[in-house]
Scaffold this active site. Structure first.
Site, short mmCIF file in Angstrom:
data_model
loop_
_atom_site.label_atom_id
_atom_site.label_comp_id
_atom_site.label_asym_id
_atom_site.label_seq_id
_atom_site.Cartn_x
_atom_site.Cartn_y
_atom_site.Cartn_z
N ASP A 91 3.29 8.23 -11.93
CA ASP A 91 4.16 8.03 -10.77
C ASP A 91 3.91 9.09 -9.70
O ASP A 91 3.53 10.21 -10.02
CB ASP A 91 5.63 8.08 -11.24
CG ASP A 91 6.57 7.45 -10.23
OD1 ASP A 91 6.10 6.80 -9.28
OD2 ASP A 91 7.80 7.63 -10.40
N ASN A 140 6.13 -4.33 -9.42
CA ASN A 140 5.20 -3.91 -8.36
C ASN A 140 4.68 -5.07 -7.51
O ASN A 140 4.19 -4.86 -6.40
CB ASN A 140 4.00 -3.14 -8.94
CG ASN A 140 4.34 -1.74 -9.41
OD1 ASN A 140 3.69 -1.20 -10.30
ND2 ASN A 140 5.37 -1.13 -8.84
C1 FPP Z 1 2.84 4.84 -9.06
O1 FPP Z 1 2.93 5.58 -7.89
C2 FPP Z 1 1.50 4.31 -9.30
C3 FPP Z 1 1.17 2.98 -9.38
C4 FPP Z 1 2.14 1.92 -9.22
C5 FPP Z 1 -0.22 2.55 -9.60
C6 FPP Z 1 -1.06 3.38 -10.52
C7 FPP Z 1 -2.47 3.02 -10.31
C8 FPP Z 1 -3.53 3.88 -10.33
C9 FPP Z 1 -3.41 5.31 -10.64
C10 FPP Z 1 -4.88 3.37 -9.98
C11 FPP Z 1 -5.65 2.57 -10.94
C12 FPP Z 1 -5.45 2.82 -12.36
C13 FPP Z 1 -6.29 2.48 -13.36
C14 FPP Z 1 -5.82 2.64 -14.76
C15 FPP Z 1 -7.65 1.94 -13.17
P1 FPP Z 1 3.89 5.07 -6.72
O2 FPP Z 1 3.08 4.21 -5.82
O3 FPP Z 1 5.08 4.40 -7.33
O4 FPP Z 1 4.28 6.42 -6.03
P2 FPP Z 1 5.66 6.75 -5.28
O5 FPP Z 1 6.74 6.68 -6.32
O6 FPP Z 1 5.42 8.15 -4.79
O7 FPP Z 1 5.82 5.77 -4.17
#
Ligand code: FPP
Length: 246
Positions: A21, A69
């Site tokens: 996150d 998401n």
């Molecule tokens: C959460 O941060 C992250 C995600 C929803 C996506 C995670 C994806 C990756 C790290 C890239 C690809 C992964 C793999 C395994 C190939 P957020 O967007 O919710 O952050 P925020 O809470 O600060 O808005």
């Protein structure tokens, strides 16, 4: 002594699950678009997978995309899917080199066809690897998974291949996406949020929870080692008293 050297190999968790996150906030701090955070999050994925394999973790589950998401802005969803396809494609050779098997849990049929196909191909190409299993949770939510399990079990009861009185913990566990994967002993969430967010609700029943303020793109090997050391200093009682454990 380095953090890695302090880890007791005899007390390693077999399975670690991670809620990655903070990508969006990290990007915002840099004055960039959210996808820049996800792109940098891939570096943390790589570092963490490498670290986990290095010290002998057998299962690593990473929450890459939740059912919820899909409600994000369309551009972000498309960009994330493209990033997933690109990353899976680019990393398959490295997974094989390190004998890491890829698996995925979630409503995989809801993924765009190119993403689904890329994923299935990588799963197939890595299926004989045995050092560690990397499980990507994609279009995953625990309530979705539990509803599915209940439907399958109800169908068996209706078909009279299972009687309601026989249903036990094992029946439920075997109908989840994680059938045949041990429950995680340790769950890590980054970015300072203290929530489980519909992730492995059944499987985390007895897991130790570890929260760090680090945003996911800043998470590195040392952070994983620190989480494992914290875990190793905890007493896991499973409802018993300390005295009963001795
Ligand atoms: C959460 O941060 C992250 C995600 C929803 C996506 C995670 C994806 C990756 C790290 C890239 C690809 C992964 C793999 C395994 C190939 P957020 O967007 O919710 O952050 P925020 O809470 O600060 O808005």
């Amino acid at each position: 002594m380095s953090l890695k050297e302090k880890i007791n190999p005899a007390k390693l968790p077999e399975h670690i699950a991670i809620i990655m996150d903070g990508n969006g906030r990290w990007a915002k701090q840099q004055g960039e678009q959210r996808i820049f955070g996800h792109e940098n999050g891939v570096k943390s994925v790589r570092d963490t997978v490498e670290a986990a394999a290095e010290i002998g973790i057998k299962y690593l589950t990473m929450y890459a995309f939740s059912t919820e998401n899909w409600n994000r802005p369309k551009e972000e969803v498309i960009a994330l899917m493209q990033l997933l396809v690109y990353t899976i494609n680019a990393e398959t050779a490295t997974l094989n080199k390190n004998s890491i098997r890829l698996q995925a849990i979630g409503d995989l049929k809801s993924l765009p066809p190119d993403c689904y196909n890329e994923l299935q191909e990588a799963i197939e190409n890595t299926k004989n690897n045995s050092r560690m299993t990397l499980v990507l949770a994609l279009s995953y939510s625990s309530r979705w998974e539990i509803i599915n399990a209940v439907k399958e079990i109800a169908q068996k009861v209706e078909d009279k291949t299972l009687s309601a009185s026989e249903i036990n913990e094992d029946t439920i566990a075997q109908h989840l996406c994680t059938a045949n994967i041990p429950d995680p002993e340790l769950m890590i969430r980054t970015s300072g949020e203290h929530r489980i967010s519909n992730f492995l609700l059944w499987q985390l029943a007895y897991s130790e929870l570890y929260f760090t303020d680090k945003l996911w793109p800043d998470f590195r090997k040392e952070d994983l080692f620190e989480a494992i050391l914290d875990y190793q200093n905890r007493e896991r009682r499973f409802g018993k008293t300390s005295e009963q454990l001795v």
